[in-house]
Every structure is written in C-alpha cells, then in structure tokens.
Enzyme design. Structure first.
Site, PDB file in Angstrom:
ATOM      1  CB  SER A 143      -0.850   0.006   1.274  1.00 25.68           C
ATOM      2  OG  SER A 143      -1.465   1.259   1.477  1.00 25.68           O
ATOM      3  CE1 TYR A 156      -4.736  -1.848   4.952  1.00 23.75           C
ATOM      4  CE2 TYR A 156      -3.361   0.067   4.535  1.00 23.75           C
ATOM      5  CZ  TYR A 156      -4.134  -0.968   4.058  1.00 23.75           C
ATOM      6  OH  TYR A 156      -4.319  -1.142   2.710  1.00 23.75           O
TER       7      TYR A 156
HETATM    8  P1  NAD Z   1     -11.629  -6.004  -0.251  1.00 25.29           P
HETATM    9  O1  NAD Z   1     -12.279  -5.821   1.080  1.00 25.29           O
HETATM   10  O2  NAD Z   1     -12.420  -5.810  -1.495  1.00 25.29           O
HETATM   11  O3  NAD Z   1     -10.937  -7.415  -0.347  1.00 25.29           O
HETATM   12  C1  NAD Z   1     -10.340  -8.040   0.750  1.00 25.29           C
HETATM   13  C2  NAD Z   1     -10.343  -9.524   0.506  1.00 25.29           C
HETATM   14  O4  NAD Z   1      -9.725 -10.171   1.640  1.00 25.29           O
HETATM   15  C3  NAD Z   1     -11.754 -10.120   0.400  1.00 25.29           C
HETATM   16  O5  NAD Z   1     -11.742 -11.144  -0.561  1.00 25.29           O
HETATM   17  C4  NAD Z   1     -11.980 -10.695   1.793  1.00 25.29           C
HETATM   18  O6  NAD Z   1     -12.945 -11.752   1.819  1.00 25.29           O
HETATM   19  C5  NAD Z   1     -10.596 -11.190   2.082  1.00 25.29           C
HETATM   20  N1  NAD Z   1     -10.359 -11.476   3.498  1.00 25.29           N
HETATM   21  C6  NAD Z   1     -10.560 -10.688   4.578  1.00 25.29           C
HETATM   22  N2  NAD Z   1     -10.265 -11.344   5.697  1.00 25.29           N
HETATM   23  C7  NAD Z   1      -9.833 -12.579   5.323  1.00 25.29           C
HETATM   24  C8  NAD Z   1      -9.375 -13.729   6.028  1.00 25.29           C
HETATM   25  N3  NAD Z   1      -9.290 -13.757   7.369  1.00 25.29           N
HETATM   26  N4  NAD Z   1      -9.039 -14.820   5.309  1.00 25.29           N
HETATM   27  C9  NAD Z   1      -9.149 -14.843   3.959  1.00 25.29           C
HETATM   28  N5  NAD Z   1      -9.565 -13.769   3.244  1.00 25.29           N
HETATM   29  C10 NAD Z   1      -9.905 -12.664   3.920  1.00 25.29           C
HETATM   30  O7  NAD Z   1     -10.384  -5.008  -0.213  1.00 25.29           O
HETATM   31  P2  NAD Z   1      -9.324  -4.538  -1.330  1.00 25.29           P
HETATM   32  O8  NAD Z   1      -9.329  -3.050  -1.295  1.00 25.29           O
HETATM   33  O9  NAD Z   1      -9.480  -5.237  -2.614  1.00 25.29           O
HETATM   34  O10 NAD Z   1      -7.984  -4.994  -0.590  1.00 25.29           O
HETATM   35  C11 NAD Z   1      -7.115  -5.973  -1.081  1.00 25.29           C
HETATM   36  C12 NAD Z   1      -5.695  -5.641  -0.634  1.00 25.29           C
HETATM   37  O11 NAD Z   1      -5.316  -4.395  -1.206  1.00 25.29           O
HETATM   38  C13 NAD Z   1      -5.523  -5.492   0.880  1.00 25.29           C
HETATM   39  O12 NAD Z   1      -4.308  -6.083   1.287  1.00 25.29           O
HETATM   40  C14 NAD Z   1      -5.478  -3.987   1.066  1.00 25.29           C
HETATM   41  O13 NAD Z   1      -4.773  -3.623   2.222  1.00 25.29           O
HETATM   42  C15 NAD Z   1      -4.756  -3.577  -0.206  1.00 25.29           C
HETATM   43  N6  NAD Z   1      -4.905  -2.174  -0.565  1.00 25.29           N
HETATM   44  C16 NAD Z   1      -6.130  -1.661  -0.846  1.00 25.29           C
HETATM   45  C17 NAD Z   1      -6.234  -0.324  -1.196  1.00 25.29           C
HETATM   46  C18 NAD Z   1      -7.533   0.314  -1.497  1.00 25.29           C
HETATM   47  O14 NAD Z   1      -7.572   1.546  -1.604  1.00 25.29           O
HETATM   48  N7  NAD Z   1      -8.613  -0.414  -1.690  1.00 25.29           N
HETATM   49  C19 NAD Z   1      -5.078   0.468  -1.256  1.00 25.29           C
HETATM   50  C20 NAD Z   1      -3.842  -0.096  -0.967  1.00 25.29           C
HETATM   51  C21 NAD Z   1      -3.766  -1.418  -0.633  1.00 25.29           C
END
Ligand code: NAD
Length: 261
Positions: A143, A156
């Site tokens: 991130s 985080y």
């Molecule tokens: P999201 O909530 O759409 O997806 C998260 C996924 O993780 C889902 O499939 C959820 O079911 C799964 N998950 C959660 N807890 C779990 C567990 N205990 N076991 C197995 N699966 C689990 O979120 P996203 O935004 O797509 O995030 C994905 C990654 O991207 C994360 O690591 C997040 O930190 C990172 N990220 C997101 C952003 C953003 O702005 N959305 C920015 C930077 C980094």
C-alpha cells in the site's frame, strides 16, 4: 497468453483487487485458486465466471488467513489440484481506523495476522515447491501506507511497512532460484475495503461522507482520481511475465502521485 500453464493462488480474491488479479492471470491463461470470505452463491458465481470467460480452471479455497494451518493446507491443496503452484499473491487485507489509545488490541492482532503474518505462512508453504521447479513469482499487495503513514491507521501502516521488508528479505533469499518477490503499493482504490472505512473516518475526524472522500481520501492523491483494481492487476500480470524476470525486491507504487509529495 503469457501465463499459459501457470498455476496461481490469490488470497483475498472474492472481491476488489484480489478478484481483479485472479481475472488478469486467468486472462493470460493461468489456472487460479481464489480465496476469501463472502456469500457462497456470489463466490461460486465469480469462480464460474472466471472459467467461462477465460477457459481456465478456477477453484475456491475458504482458508482463513488468520489460521496458519489453513494457509498451509490451501497451498498444499493448490499443489495437489493443479500439480504445482507457480504464482502466489498475498492480497487478503483488512483495515481498522481508530486513535491508538482507543484501538482494540484484538483488531491490532487480526490486522497483523491477515495483512502480514499470512504472507509469511503462505510463502513458507509455497517456496519449497517453487524452488524445486526453478520458477516462481511472489507478489504482495502492500500500500502507499508501506511508504508513508496516516493517522488512526496504526496497525495497517505497521503491517504494510513490514510487508515491504518481508518482500525485500525473501527477494534476497530467493534471488538465485528464478523466483522473484515484489510488492505493489496502490494509493486509494475504490473497493469494499475503502468504502467500509468511511463511517469510522467520519467518526474519528468528525466529517461528512463527502468530506471524507474529497478532503481525506482523494486529498492524499494528487491526480484526484481513484486507482482501479484492473490497473493494479495489470502490474501483477506484468510482474509474472518473462520481461519482469529481473524485477525483484521492488515496491512498485501505483498511487496517483501520493508518495511523490
Ligand atoms: P476487499 O475488502 O475488497 O478485499 C479483501 C479480501 O480479503 C476479500 O476477498 C476478503 O474476503 C478477504 N479477506 C478478509 N479477511 C480474510 C481472512 N481472514 N481470510 C481470507 N480472506 C480474507 O479489499 P481490497 O481493497 O481489494 O484490498 C485488497 C488488498 O489491497 C488489501 O491487502 C489492502 O490492504 C490492499 N490495498 C487496498 C487499497 C484500497 O484503496 N482499496 C489500497 C492499498 C492497498
């Protein structure tokens, strides 16, 4: 079809960025194992849609990323089902927004478990097979918060800084095995994870929803636009290609200029 015949596991791929990774790998010809939580019918629909759209094999693992034994079993299941595991993406992640003095310790533990320790456990299980086959790609979703901090996101930010360190360490350990290890650092991507933190940010900062989106979220991003999941997934697909064989230990930003400031 740069990934034809490759086998991939993407953690946290029932929605958001993870699902986009799985679809991007499948589009390039890889068989994929998706993982994550959600409603069973919706997950099955996404799994079937990958097979129908791209003609690859797609399977689902319900492994909980807070449970090391389930993580190891997921990797073993991928190796049994597909005959190999070539691409591991550590993507599952959660967020909690709160001042440190009010931050629930169990939330801290859970964020560290899912956003950091799960990557260690999955890598630990996947590396022996990759080494024996002499090829591998390990990618973690870090991130912009692996490079800079924001208030109220202590767990985080700590986990994301650490995943960048784990990436560099693994890259050095695996450098002579044709296994590359990299992380991708998106700025704000419009996914359920971002949507869900809006109410807590409203509370923590005393703002309206519109103020959170404009003054907090997009404030950090000089382009004033959200990154898309598909743009993040395109980087992952490139990192899996032969052209990226010498990119390892890198933390690749895709953040609309956020960390340039
Ligand atoms: P999201 O909530 O759409 O997806 C998260 C996924 O993780 C889902 O499939 C959820 O079911 C799964 N998950 C959660 N807890 C779990 C567990 N205990 N076991 C197995 N699966 C689990 O979120 P996203 O935004 O797509 O995030 C994905 C990654 O991207 C994360 O690591 C997040 O930190 C990172 N990220 C997101 C952003 C953003 O702005 N959305 C920015 C930077 C980094």
């Amino acid at each position: 079809m740069t990934l034809k015949g490759r086998k991939a596991v993407v953690t946290g791929s029932t929605s958001g960025i993870g699902l986009a990774y799985a679809r991007a790998f499948a589009q390039e010809g890889a068989d994929v194992m998706i993982n994550g939580f959600g409603e069973a019918g919706a997950i099955e629909a996404e799994r079937a849609r990958i097979e129908a759209d791209f003609g690859v094999k797609a399977v689902y693992s319900a492994a909980d990323m807070t449970k090391p034994d389930q993580i190891a079993a997921m990797v073993a299941e991928a190796e049994t089902t597909f005959g190999a595991l070539d691409i591991l993406v550590n993507n599952a992640g959660i967020q909690h927004v709160s001042p440190i003095e009010d931050f629930p310790p169990e939330k801290w533990d859970m964020i560290l478990a899912i956003n950091l320790s799960a990557a260690f456990h999955a890598m630990r299980a996947a590396i022996p097979g990759m080494k024996s086959r002499g090829w591998g790609r390990i990618i973690s979703t870090a991130s912009a918060h692996s490079l800079v901090a924001s208030p109220f996101k202590s767990a985080y930010v700590s986990a994301k800084h650490a995943i960048a360190g784990l990436t560099k360490t693994a890259a050095l350990e695996l450098a002579t095995h044709k296994i590359t290890v990299n992380c991708i650092s998106p700025g704000y991507v419009w996914t359920p994870l971002v949507e869900k933190q809006i109410p807590d940010t409203m509370k923590a900062r005393g703002l309206t929803k519109e103020q959170v989106i404009q003054n907090v979220i997009l404030e950090a991003q000089p382009t004033k636009e959200f990154v898309t999941s598909e743009q993040v997934a395109a980087i992952a697909a490139f990192l899996c290609s032969d052209a990226a064989a010498q990119i390892t230990g890198a933390n690749i930003s895709i953040d609309g200029g956020w960390t340039a400031a």
